[in-house]
Design an enzyme around this catalytic site. Structure first.
Site, PDB file in Angstrom:
ATOM      1  N   ASN A 167       1.348 -89.252 -12.364  1.00 51.06           N
ATOM      2  CA  ASN A 167       2.568 -89.936 -11.922  1.00 51.06           C
ATOM      3  C   ASN A 167       3.494 -90.094 -13.127  1.00 51.06           C
ATOM      4  O   ASN A 167       3.043 -90.490 -14.200  1.00 51.06           O
ATOM      5  CB  ASN A 167       2.248 -91.332 -11.359  1.00 51.06           C
ATOM      6  CG  ASN A 167       1.589 -91.274  -9.989  1.00 51.06           C
ATOM      7  OD1 ASN A 167       0.492 -91.754  -9.801  1.00 51.06           O
ATOM      8  ND2 ASN A 167       2.257 -90.656  -9.042  1.00 51.06           N
ATOM      9  N   GLY A 195       0.386 -82.836 -11.897  1.00 51.78           N
ATOM     10  CA  GLY A 195       0.633 -83.684 -13.062  1.00 51.78           C
ATOM     11  C   GLY A 195       0.482 -85.134 -12.681  1.00 51.78           C
ATOM     12  O   GLY A 195       0.554 -85.473 -11.498  1.00 51.78           O
ATOM     13  N   GLU A 241       5.242 -83.121  -2.498  1.00 46.89           N
ATOM     14  CA  GLU A 241       4.189 -83.975  -1.920  1.00 46.89           C
ATOM     15  C   GLU A 241       4.377 -84.120  -0.411  1.00 46.89           C
ATOM     16  O   GLU A 241       4.204 -85.202   0.153  1.00 46.89           O
ATOM     17  CB  GLU A 241       4.174 -85.342  -2.590  1.00 46.89           C
ATOM     18  CG  GLU A 241       3.759 -85.236  -4.053  1.00 46.89           C
ATOM     19  CD  GLU A 241       3.569 -86.600  -4.694  1.00 46.89           C
ATOM     20  OE1 GLU A 241       2.986 -87.472  -4.050  1.00 46.89           O
ATOM     21  OE2 GLU A 241       4.004 -86.774  -5.840  1.00 46.89           O
TER      22      GLU A 241
END
Lengths: 289, 279
Positions: free
Chosen positions: B41, B39, B166
């Site tokens: 930020n 998706g 991440e």
């Protein structure tokens, strides 16, 4: 501004049991107006090296010449002021450094610190906000109401407002989504070309290094391992992987084709279009044979 | 299949005055799968991760992990033990002075007795292949090695789910490969469920399932093939396509058409080889 680095050495925590060599015998020259990327595994000395370029770190020995200015270990902090104005650094996550209540105040902070009048600095702010692709009426807003990508643009505008001649980018796209990454890199490349800047990019993206650079510097264990054009640097995948690095995905694709088809193919392929050309012409040639 | 995690009608915002960061999100996580969440930020991905292990509690709706509801205070520790998160910055999550200390930290906090602790530390360090670095200090480790130690610290608590938030974005190319290969082995061999929040679409292409977030909502969900077919949608919301897909679009433009959509370079090269044999 030409940059010449001679026998640069840096140690962290010198003269303590924790002393650690961070940079060792660095010799480099970077031509004025060129776009240079620095690649290397984590801890190879990339960030330490670029922090020397505007005097944030001073060499333990050796020298750095930027334009006319030479920095040696004996340098006093005061003498580095002009240098800091000429060499702008965009750090990782630069948006973390925003602090003022309006975007305008944040942008003019740097120039005013260097003695530019408020009126002049505000004029500059109106100019740079457009350069980074944000509307002028944003200047009166709080930077903290913006999205992460927009905040990063404001932080970059703050660096540009100092009118640097050399711009150092330390992983400027870390944490951005794919579109944000492309937009920010295009922005830097446009600024680089339009203003004739010397640009130094520290990156883990082999693709960006290949795409934008005139030259690439490969660091390993505090030393310069290799310096050359993207074609030169990316021709030896085995060596790069041994250094914790890799080739760009376009080159990886060509190497896979070479292996499968048992043919030598062009490896100076850094865009999707070029990679597609290689594959299409390979198939067509095979068809003719 | 029975859900390992059920998220139902979750609303969350960081303060009462602001808009919803997550707006009516429902999803299931199944045992043993590798789920990629992508998706733009600010789409709410990382907030979702923190809701999945009880670091954040929904304002409305429910998060249930193996039967434990995160609204129930007594369940929180059960949830946190079952769901471990590896964050982005390797330097911010190394708390010990050596690899062994770092892995021990979570166990000590959970009051595991000493002998069991030593057994688990050894086993989990072995699983991430860091056994030759037991007494190393963090500054002697690469970014990829630090992230593997973070994974070992989670494994020692015997979790069902590991979330990578991440976790490879600050690593060099080999560090990224190391961490992903380690997680793939754990996923395949130990049956650990992986939820990977990522901007790396090459990685998402190798997931079992992909969830696309947009502005606090689940925008699309499906196999990587289903998702990466929808190139217009992905580009519209600020994402991109895996390299192999972009390459294929470009080849189509030049009049070379392959049999089906390929998500990896390997599949693509194989298909080109087949095409050659036909001509």
């Amino acid at each position: 501004m030409d940059i010449t680095i001679k026998n640069l050495e840096h140690r962290y925590q010198p003269n303590t049991p924790f002393e650690r060599v961070a940079l060792d015998g660095i010799n480099l020259s970077i031509r004025s107006g060129s776009f240079v990327s620095i690649i290397g595994h984590t801890g190879s000395g990339k960030s330490t090296l670029v922090q020397h370029l505007n005097g944030l770190l001073k060499p333990i020995s050796g020298s750095i010449q930027i334009g006319e200015k030479v920095i040696r270990s004996s340098e006093k902090a005061k003498q580095l002021k002009e240098l800091r104005r000429r060499v702008g650094i965009v750090f990782q996550y630069p948006e973390h450094q925003l602090f003022e209540e309006t975007i305008e105040k944040d942008i003019i902070f740097g120039p005013m610190n260097f003695g530019v009048s408020e009126e002049e600095a505000k004029k500059k702010a109106r100019e740079v906000i457009k350069l980074v692709g944000l509307p002028e009426d944003y200047l009166n807003r709080s930077p903290f109401d913006l999205s992460g990508g927009q905040m990063r643009r404001v932080a970059i505008a703050g660096v540009l407002a100092m009118e640097p001649r050399v711009i150092v980018l330390d992983e400027p796209t870390a944490g951005l989504d794919p579109r944000g990454k492309v937009e920010i890199m295009n922005l830097f490349y446009q600024l680089h070309s339009a203003k004739g800047l010397t640009t130094i990019l520290v990156t883990h993206s082999m693709e960006d290094a290949a795409l934008y650079s005139d030259e690439i510097i490969v660091m390993d264990q505090g030393k310069v391992f290799h310096k050359g054009t993207p074609v030169e640097v990316f021709k030896d995948p085995v060596q790069l992987r041994g250094l914790g690095l890799d080739v760009p995905e376009t080159v990886e694709f060509v190497l896979k084709l070479e292996e499968k088809f048992g043919k030598r193919l062009p490896r100076d392929v850094f865009t999707v279009e070029e990679a597609a050309n290689v594959a299409v012409s390979l198939i067509r040639k095979e068809g003719e044979e | 299949m029975k859900d390992l995690i059920s998220v139902h009608g979750v609303h969350f915002r960081y303060d009462e005055e602001s808009d919803w960061t997550l707006n009516n999100v429902s999803l299931s996580v199944y045992p043993g799968e590798w789920l990629a969440i992508v998706g733009h930020n600010g789409s709410g991905k990382s907030t979702l991760a923190k809701l999945l292990n009880g670091l954040l509690i929904p304002e409305k709706g429910e998060v249930v992990v193996e039967g434990y509801n995160s609204r129930d205070e007594n369940s929180i520790w059960e949830i946190r033990r079952r769901v471990g998160i590896v964050f982005q910055n390797p330097d911010n999550q190394f708390v010990g002075t050596s690899v062994m200390d770092d892995v021990a930290f979570g166990l000590e906090n959970n009051g595991i007795e000493r002998e069991e602790m030593i057994r688990r530390i050894k086993a989990s360090i072995q699983k991430v292949k860091m056994e030759n670095f037991l007494d190393q200090e963090p500054h002697h480790l690469s970014g990829g090695q630090k992230q593997r130690v973070a994974i070992a610290g989670i494994l020692a608590l015997k979790p069902s789910i590991v979330i990578l938030d991440e976790a490879t974005s600050m690593l060099d190319p080999m560090g990224r490969k190391e961490v992903l290969e380690t997680m793939r082995e754990l996923n395949k061999q130990e049956g650990i469920t992986v939820i990977s929040i990522t901007h790396d679409l090459e990685e998402a292409a190798k997931a079992d399932r992909v969830l696309v977030m947009k502005a606090g909502k689940v925008h699309a969900e499906g196999t990587p093939e289903d998702i990466f077919k929808q190139s217009g949608m992905l580009l519209d919301i600020g994402l991109d396509l895996p390299f192999a897909v972009k390459l294929q679009h470009q080849m189509n433009k030049q009049g070379l058409h392959l049999s089906s959509l390929h998500l990896t370079q390997e599949e693509m090269v194989d298909d080109l080889w087949t095409l050659r044999s036909k001509t």
